[in-house]
Design an enzyme around this catalytic site. Structure first.
Site, PDB file in Angstrom:
ATOM      1  N   SER A 162     -21.593  -2.047 -13.609  1.00  0.00           N
ATOM      2  CA  SER A 162     -21.586  -3.413 -14.127  1.00  0.00           C
ATOM      3  C   SER A 162     -22.515  -3.476 -15.331  1.00  0.00           C
ATOM      4  CB  SER A 162     -22.068  -4.383 -13.051  1.00  0.00           C
ATOM      5  OG  SER A 162     -22.489  -5.612 -13.612  1.00  0.00           O
ATOM      6  N   TYR A 187     -29.054  -6.201  -7.018  1.00  0.00           N
ATOM      7  CA  TYR A 187     -27.730  -5.893  -7.565  1.00  0.00           C
ATOM      8  C   TYR A 187     -27.857  -5.016  -8.811  1.00  0.00           C
ATOM      9  CZ  TYR A 187     -23.222  -6.621  -9.895  1.00  0.00           C
ATOM     10  OH  TYR A 187     -22.020  -6.424 -10.534  1.00  0.00           O
TER      11      TYR A 187
END
Length: 329
Positions: A162, A187
């Site tokens: 990501s 994350y």
């Protein structure tokens, strides 16, 4: 700091609005065997569908095989097997079944992830759940499948990352966030780990014909990972949802449909443009530039180019060694 000379654009003909089907147009994957973790939902489902559509036989690894089978029913060439990435016994059993079958693995797509919990959540072994699901489990799985990847004589390992890798920091002394837990920080750490894992895997295994990639799909709203009601107001503020609560699609700004998000994943998995290239982070079906500038996230701009620290070979080696020690491998 140095990084791979391959970490620079190669002149891909695909843009940010390309779909998975468009990227695979004309690519013949008949006879190829692909494993996709979490390949029954969201971006993973679109990758599974497109890869199977190009002729590959796809095995979806899922915690609930029954649920996953219902999602992929009707897609020719797709099967499902049980795989829980936060359970080492489940990972080892999955690997054991594959080794017993003996079929070479041409592509492994480590796509499964878990929604960031508001409160710190750990697995049965005390590991922070995002790091465990997105890095520790896939690391164990990938190392277990190494003989079958080697046997393919030209395999690819795809760790779905990501743009959050830009904000990630590996907490070398506390990767499980025993102190100072933040959903976003956890994350981002997991997503940076995806890139570093691909970099070091490629360094170690390229001579065996196994190459590593870390694609950024873009921001895809509406998957099971980011469709929680409590997150929707934040998404509106970030320009990801309109006033009616519908996803804003603007591929040039990184806001994509699932089919567009899967494009860079299947580009990593199967595009001949990447033959001979590995250990790279990808964006918009292209090798990303490296950008170390501090670029804020706004409603109109989602920075997602490779951060120098995400492709740092020394950090990649250090993470590999830390992961081996953590897993006792």
């Amino acid at each position: 700091m140095a990084w791979s000379s391959s970490q620079q654009p190669l002149g891909s003909p695909f843009g940010p609005d390309a779909t998975a089907d468009e990227v695979l147009a004309g690519v013949d994957l008949r006879g190829r065997f692909v494993i996709v973790t979490g390949g029954h939902q969201g971006i993973g489902f679109e990758a599974t569908r497109a890869l199977a559509g190009a002729g590959a036989e796809v095995l979806v690894g899922a915690r609930s095989p029954e649920r996953a089978a219902g999602k992929v029913a009707g897609i020719a060439g797709v099967e499902v097997d049980q795989l829980d990435l936060v359970d080492p016994a489940s990972v080892d059993a999955f690997v054991g079944r594959r080794l017993a079958a003996g079929r070479p693995v041409d592509v492994l797509v480590n796509c499964a992830a878990v929604a960031a919990p508001a409160e710190r959540t750990i697995d049965a072994y005390g590991h922070e759940i995002q790091f465990a699901t997105s890095h520790l489990g896939p690391f164990r799985l990938t190392l277990g499948l190494r003989p079958l990847l080697r046997a393919a004589h030209g395999a690819r390992v795809v760790n779905v990352s990501s743009g959050a890798q830009r904000m990630g920091t590996i907490r070398w002394d506390d990767p499980d966030f025993t102190e100072g837990y933040s959903p976003g920080a956890a994350y981002a750490q997991a997503k940076r780990a995806n890139v570093l894992f691909a970099v070091e895997l490629d360094r170690r295994w390229a001579d065996e014909g196994i190459r590593g990639y870390a694609p950024h799909p873009g921001v895809v709203i509406g998957t099971n990972l980011n469709n929680r009601p409590e997150d929707r107001e934040a998404y509106r503020e970030q320009g990801l949802l309109d006033e009616e609560g519908r996803p804003v699609i603007d591929p040039g700004a990184g806001k994509k449909t699932p089919a567009q998000g899967a494009a860079t994943v299947v580009f990593a998995a199967a595009s001949p443009l990447l033959d001979g290239i590995g250990g790279v982070y990808l964006k918009d079906s292209e090798v990303s530039v490296v950008d170390g500038e501090d670029r804020p996230l706004t409603a109109d701009s989602i920075p997602a180019d490779a951060h120098p620290d995400s492709v740092d070979p020394e950090a990649a080696r250090r993470l590999w060694e830390l992961t081996e020690k953590t897993l006792g491998l």
